[in-house]
Design an enzyme around this catalytic site. Structure first.
Site, PDB file in Angstrom:
ATOM      1  N   GLY A  47      42.980 -23.368 -43.015  1.00  0.00           N
ATOM      2  CA  GLY A  47      43.425 -24.437 -42.727  1.00  0.00           C
ATOM      3  C   GLY A  47      43.884 -24.886 -41.184  1.00  0.00           C
ATOM      4  O   GLY A  47      43.754 -23.959 -40.233  1.00  0.00           O
ATOM      5  N   GLN A  52      46.878 -29.369 -33.865  1.00  0.00           N
ATOM      6  CA  GLN A  52      46.088 -27.941 -33.447  1.00  0.00           C
ATOM      7  C   GLN A  52      45.327 -28.186 -32.949  1.00  0.00           C
ATOM      8  O   GLN A  52      44.813 -27.464 -31.916  1.00  0.00           O
ATOM      9  CB  GLN A  52      46.005 -26.512 -34.247  1.00  0.00           C
ATOM     10  CG  GLN A  52      46.984 -26.199 -35.300  1.00  0.00           C
ATOM     11  CD  GLN A  52      46.033 -25.339 -36.319  1.00  0.00           C
ATOM     12  OE1 GLN A  52      46.036 -25.480 -37.736  1.00  0.00           O
ATOM     13  NE2 GLN A  52      46.087 -23.699 -36.601  1.00  0.00           N
ATOM     14  N   CYS A  93      46.610 -17.903 -38.005  1.00  0.00           N
ATOM     15  CA  CYS A  93      46.512 -18.843 -37.470  1.00  0.00           C
ATOM     16  C   CYS A  93      45.561 -18.966 -36.672  1.00  0.00           C
ATOM     17  O   CYS A  93      45.817 -18.151 -35.528  1.00  0.00           O
ATOM     18  CB  CYS A  93      48.296 -19.404 -36.937  1.00  0.00           C
ATOM     19  SG  CYS A  93      47.851 -21.347 -36.625  1.00  0.00           S
ATOM     20  N   LEU A  94      45.026 -20.227 -36.608  1.00  0.00           N
ATOM     21  CA  LEU A  94      43.819 -20.078 -35.581  1.00  0.00           C
ATOM     22  C   LEU A  94      44.602 -20.739 -34.122  1.00  0.00           C
ATOM     23  O   LEU A  94      43.418 -20.472 -32.927  1.00  0.00           O
ATOM     24  CB  LEU A  94      43.084 -21.647 -36.196  1.00  0.00           C
ATOM     25  CG  LEU A  94      42.613 -20.711 -36.780  1.00  0.00           C
ATOM     26  CD1 LEU A  94      41.445 -22.554 -37.118  1.00  0.00           C
ATOM     27  CD2 LEU A  94      41.422 -20.084 -37.110  1.00  0.00           C
ATOM     28  N   HIS A 135      52.233 -23.958 -44.461  1.00  0.00           N
ATOM     29  CA  HIS A 135      52.099 -23.404 -43.423  1.00  0.00           C
ATOM     30  C   HIS A 135      51.535 -24.550 -41.993  1.00  0.00           C
ATOM     31  O   HIS A 135      52.195 -24.676 -41.820  1.00  0.00           O
ATOM     32  CB  HIS A 135      50.317 -21.736 -42.648  1.00  0.00           C
ATOM     33  CG  HIS A 135      50.288 -21.439 -41.655  1.00  0.00           C
ATOM     34  ND1 HIS A 135      50.738 -20.539 -41.452  1.00  0.00           N
ATOM     35  CD2 HIS A 135      49.513 -22.109 -40.479  1.00  0.00           C
ATOM     36  CE1 HIS A 135      49.929 -20.537 -40.365  1.00  0.00           C
ATOM     37  NE2 HIS A 135      49.500 -21.290 -40.105  1.00  0.00           N
ATOM     38  N   GLU A 136      50.328 -24.735 -42.905  1.00  0.00           N
ATOM     39  CA  GLU A 136      49.821 -26.655 -42.346  1.00  0.00           C
ATOM     40  C   GLU A 136      51.216 -27.467 -42.106  1.00  0.00           C
ATOM     41  O   GLU A 136      51.028 -28.275 -40.503  1.00  0.00           O
ATOM     42  CB  GLU A 136      48.896 -27.291 -42.999  1.00  0.00           C
ATOM     43  CG  GLU A 136      47.633 -25.592 -42.896  1.00  0.00           C
ATOM     44  CD  GLU A 136      47.281 -25.289 -41.762  1.00  0.00           C
ATOM     45  OE1 GLU A 136      47.320 -25.693 -40.842  1.00  0.00           O
ATOM     46  OE2 GLU A 136      46.768 -24.218 -42.046  1.00  0.00           O
ATOM     47  N   HIS A 139      52.908 -26.786 -38.905  1.00  0.00           N
ATOM     48  CA  HIS A 139      52.351 -27.179 -37.673  1.00  0.00           C
ATOM     49  C   HIS A 139      52.726 -28.837 -37.534  1.00  0.00           C
ATOM     50  O   HIS A 139      52.906 -29.086 -36.328  1.00  0.00           O
ATOM     51  CB  HIS A 139      51.144 -27.128 -37.854  1.00  0.00           C
ATOM     52  CG  HIS A 139      50.163 -25.940 -37.554  1.00  0.00           C
ATOM     53  ND1 HIS A 139      50.633 -25.524 -36.309  1.00  0.00           N
ATOM     54  CD2 HIS A 139      49.441 -25.132 -38.237  1.00  0.00           C
ATOM     55  CE1 HIS A 139      50.173 -24.162 -36.463  1.00  0.00           C
ATOM     56  NE2 HIS A 139      49.193 -23.973 -36.977  1.00  0.00           N
TER      57      HIS A 139
HETATM   58 NI    NI Z   1      48.249 -22.387 -38.571  1.00  0.00          NI
END
Ligand code: NI
Length: 171
Positions: A47, A52, A93-94, A135-136, A139
């Site tokens: 995701g 991000q 998470c990236l 989660h996204e 963000h």
């Molecule tokens: Ni993330």
């Protein structure tokens, strides 16, 4: 031609910006969504939120399939909780690379979103897809996975990631 976008890393303050709604569904949006998908696949993520990659609009790409051949593009996504049962997953998470933490979230949600043409969809999400959506969407609100863990642990992760940044080759 797809472009690989730069992914911001915690504690970059730009990850704390709240994203604004998307109102224009044009080729720029479609191209940018494809760049996000490409960037997510390259980074081996499931995701990625526009926040991000320093684009502060309500756009998310997700692909939780094993073959990474079932992408979802979520524009202006929202959800309501359908089942109060809480589940925990080891989330990554990236923007918080190399860390995985147990995060507790509601199990079942009703997801409402628009596609890249602006058409509205409603879907029931459970399991890893539900986790990823929540989660996204966090963000887009400027919220990170590390906000769910203890301040002490969060600081430790922050300091380690900052140190890693200093060690990286500069060019
Ligand atoms: Ni993330």
């Amino acid at each position: 031609m797809m472009n690989k976008l730069n992914i911001l890393t915690f504690p970059d303050p730009r990850l704390r910006k709240k994203a604004s709604p998307i109102t224009v569904f044009d080729d720029n949006l479609k191209n940018f969504a494809q760049d996000m998908l490409f960037t997510m696949y390259e980074a081996k993520g499931i995701g990625l939120a526009a926040t991000q990659v320093d684009f502060h609009k309500r756009l998310i790409v997700i692909d939780v399939s094993d073959e990474q051949d079932n992408p979802y593009f979520l524009v202006n996504p929202t959800y309501k909780v359908l089942d109060d049962a809480i589940e925990h997953f080891k989330e990554g998470c990236l923007s918080v690379p190399t860390y995985f933490e147990d995060i507790y979230r509601p199990k079942k949600i009703e997801l409402t979103f628009q596609d890249l043409e602006g058409k509205q969809h409603i879907e029931i999400a459970e399991g890893i897809f539900s986790v990823c959506v929540q989660h996204e969407i966090d963000h887009l609100e400027g919220k990170l996975m590390v906000d769910y863990i203890s301040p002490l642990k969060r600081d430790r992760i922050k300091n380690k990631l900052l140190r890693k940044k200093d060690d990286s080759p500069k060019n």
